[in-house]
Design an enzyme around this catalytic site. Sequence first.
Site, PDB file in Angstrom:
ATOM      1  N   CYS A   8      -9.259  30.001  15.998  1.00  0.00           N
ATOM      2  CA  CYS A   8      -8.847  31.277  15.431  1.00  0.00           C
ATOM      3  C   CYS A   8      -7.782  31.977  16.261  1.00  0.00           C
ATOM      4  CB  CYS A   8     -10.049  32.206  15.280  1.00  0.00           C
ATOM      5  SG  CYS A   8     -10.975  32.421  16.793  1.00  0.00           S
ATOM      6  N   GLY A  36      -5.151  29.518  12.320  1.00  0.00           N
ATOM      7  CA  GLY A  36      -6.334  29.409  11.477  1.00  0.00           C
ATOM      8  C   GLY A  36      -6.009  29.724  10.037  1.00  0.00           C
ATOM      9  N   GLY A 111     -12.561  30.853  20.602  1.00  0.00           N
ATOM     10  CA  GLY A 111     -13.026  29.965  21.655  1.00  0.00           C
ATOM     11  C   GLY A 111     -14.333  29.309  21.309  1.00  0.00           C
ATOM     12  N   CYS A 246      -5.778  26.302  28.755  1.00  0.00           N
ATOM     13  CA  CYS A 246      -5.748  25.150  27.845  1.00  0.00           C
ATOM     14  C   CYS A 246      -4.324  24.623  27.703  1.00  0.00           C
ATOM     15  CB  CYS A 246      -6.293  25.564  26.485  1.00  0.00           C
ATOM     16  SG  CYS A 246      -6.126  24.286  25.220  1.00  0.00           S
ATOM     17  N   SER A 293       5.425  20.834  14.881  1.00  0.00           N
ATOM     18  CA  SER A 293       5.328  21.016  16.326  1.00  0.00           C
ATOM     19  C   SER A 293       5.978  19.905  17.133  1.00  0.00           C
ATOM     20  CB  SER A 293       3.860  21.158  16.743  1.00  0.00           C
ATOM     21  OG  SER A 293       3.098  20.086  16.236  1.00  0.00           O
ATOM     22  N   ASP A 355       6.245  12.826  18.419  1.00  0.00           N
ATOM     23  CA  ASP A 355       5.312  13.849  17.958  1.00  0.00           C
ATOM     24  C   ASP A 355       4.520  14.366  19.144  1.00  0.00           C
ATOM     25  OD1 ASP A 355       4.248  15.542  16.103  1.00  0.00           O
ATOM     26  OD2 ASP A 355       2.796  14.115  15.313  1.00  0.00           O
ATOM     27  N   ASP A 356       3.713  15.407  18.900  1.00  0.00           N
ATOM     28  CA  ASP A 356       3.067  16.094  20.013  1.00  0.00           C
ATOM     29  C   ASP A 356       1.790  15.433  20.492  1.00  0.00           C
ATOM     30  OD1 ASP A 356       0.785  17.483  18.377  1.00  0.00           O
ATOM     31  OD2 ASP A 356       2.619  17.930  17.293  1.00  0.00           O
ATOM     32  N   CYS A 392     -13.364  18.509  22.666  1.00  0.00           N
ATOM     33  CA  CYS A 392     -13.189  19.855  23.223  1.00  0.00           C
ATOM     34  C   CYS A 392     -14.386  20.708  22.835  1.00  0.00           C
ATOM     35  CB  CYS A 392     -11.899  20.494  22.703  1.00  0.00           C
ATOM     36  SG  CYS A 392     -11.695  22.217  23.221  1.00  0.00           S
ATOM     37  N   CYS A 443      -6.732  23.420  31.828  1.00  0.00           N
ATOM     38  CA  CYS A 443      -7.842  22.651  31.292  1.00  0.00           C
ATOM     39  C   CYS A 443      -7.242  21.477  30.535  1.00  0.00           C
ATOM     40  CB  CYS A 443      -8.703  23.494  30.352  1.00  0.00           C
ATOM     41  SG  CYS A 443      -9.989  22.523  29.517  1.00  0.00           S
ATOM     42  N   CYS A 446      -9.845  17.392  27.234  1.00  0.00           N
ATOM     43  CA  CYS A 446      -9.763  16.458  26.110  1.00  0.00           C
ATOM     44  C   CYS A 446      -8.973  15.206  26.481  1.00  0.00           C
ATOM     45  CB  CYS A 446      -9.159  17.134  24.880  1.00  0.00           C
ATOM     46  SG  CYS A 446      -7.502  17.817  25.111  1.00  0.00           S
TER      47      CYS A 446
END
Length: 454
Positions: A8, A36, A111, A246, A293, A355-356, A392, A443, A446
Site C-alpha cells: 500500500c 496499490g 508494511g 527496502c 519500471s 528489466d528490473d 518478503c 534490507c 528477498c
Amino acid sequence: MEKMMDRCGLFGMFDNNGFHTSHLIYYGLFSMQHRGMEAAGICVNDNQGNFSYVKDEGLVTEVFDEMKLEKLQGHAGIGHILRYDGSDARENAQPIVIRYTSGHMAVALNGGLTNIEEIRHDLELKGSVFQTMEAAEVISVLISRARNNYPTIEEAIASIMPMLKGGYAMLVMTPRKVIGVRDPQGIRPLVLGREDHSWFLSSETCAFDELNVDYVRDIQPGEIVVINAEGSHSIQGMQAQPIRACIYEYIYYSHPASVFGGQEVYKARYNMGCHLAKEAPADADAVVWVPDSGLAAAAGYADTLGIPMVDAFVKNKYYGNNLVKPEGILFDRKIHMKLSVIKSQVKDKNIVVVDDSMVRGTTAQTLVELLRHAGAKSVHLRIASATISHPCYYGASMPEEKKLIFHEQGVDAVCKMTGADSLAFLSSEGMVAACPDAAGGFCMACFNGDYPTK
C-alpha cells in the site's frame, strides 16, 4: 516482469490554511496509485472530532468522485491505497476507523509484521473481535488499550512499538492530531512535507511534487511525528537501529521521481543498468526496455555499452485488474493482452531485454516468445537486480517460497526455461553500489535471506 506487489501507500495531512483536505489526499493517493490498485480509502475529521470516511475496492478514481469528496469535510485526514493478494479487498480496505474510550481513531498501515497472528490471537483471548484480516486493525486495538495508561496518544503508540516485529510505516489520526510512525530499522518509507502552515505525511516524495508541497525530511527509524494545529514535533518511539531500507523500493516499488533516504529512485535504477552492463555485457544490436519500471535500467545499460535503446514493447494502457483473464484454449494459445511488439524495431536484430526483476519467470518466457515471433534474431535477458529466492515478510504480496523461480533452480536452468539465448542478473554488490546517496544500509532479505527482524 511479474512483480512482488507492495501492500500500500499512505498520505495524510493536517490543514492549517483552509485547504480542501479530502481533495488533496485524493490527489496524493492518485500520484502513488502504482503502490496499490485493489482498494482506496480516505478518512477526515472536523474541528469537533467527528470522523467521516469512504473506502472501497478499486482504483482511487473508481472509489471517489466529486460528490463523495465534498462530503468528506475536515481539517485533517489520512488516506490509504491497498495492494492485497488474498482476501476480500473491500473488506480489508483502510483506514481502519474505531471508536474507543478516548474518542475516534483511524489507522492506516504500509508494511508487514512477522508476529501479527500471535498478537491477534492474544487479543482474541482477551476478548477482542476483529472484522478484517488487516494488521492495521490489530494495531488500532493495541493503541486503544494502551491509551488508557498514557497521557498522550503518541506515548501510547511508543509503548506498543516494541511488540511490532517487522517493517512498517503507519499513520494514526485522532481528533486533534495526525501521527506518522516508522519502524526502528526504517524498512518502509515515510516522509514529511509542508506547504505554508499545513503539514503532510506520505509514503513517497512524488506525491509532494504533484501537490507543490515542500519536502522537509524523511521520518527517521523508530520516530513518531505529530502534525497538528501548532505545527509538527516528534518523539523517539523506539531506539533507532542501523537503517535497513527496502532496496526493492529503488528497484521497482517507488515512482522514478521519488527520493527515498536521500537517493533519487530514477538515478538508482539508471546506475543499476550501468553496473549490469559492466558485469554482464551482451553483443546486441539494440536494447529493449520492459514497461514501465525497466526504462531507467535499460537506459543505463544502453549508455554504458553504447548500444541504441529502442521502444519495442507497447503496453496496453487499458489493461488492468478488472480484465477477464483468459482461460482454457485462450490461455493455451497465450493471448497476450498486456504487451505487444513493434516488429520493425526488433526484426532481424540481436536484442537484449533489460528489466528490473524476475520473480516466477513466467513473464520472461512470454517476452522471449513475443520477440522471437516478431523476428528477433536472438534474445538476451538482463535483469537489473539479483535473483529473488526468499519471500518478503515486510509488506510485499509475493509468492510463497516454493513458487519463486530461483528457490530451487539456477540461472542456467531458468535461461533454458525462458528460451532466451542468455540470462544474467546484477550482483548484490552492484545493487548497493547503484545507490551511493542512500542514507544507511538495505534490507535485501528477498535476495539473500538475511532478515532484519527475527
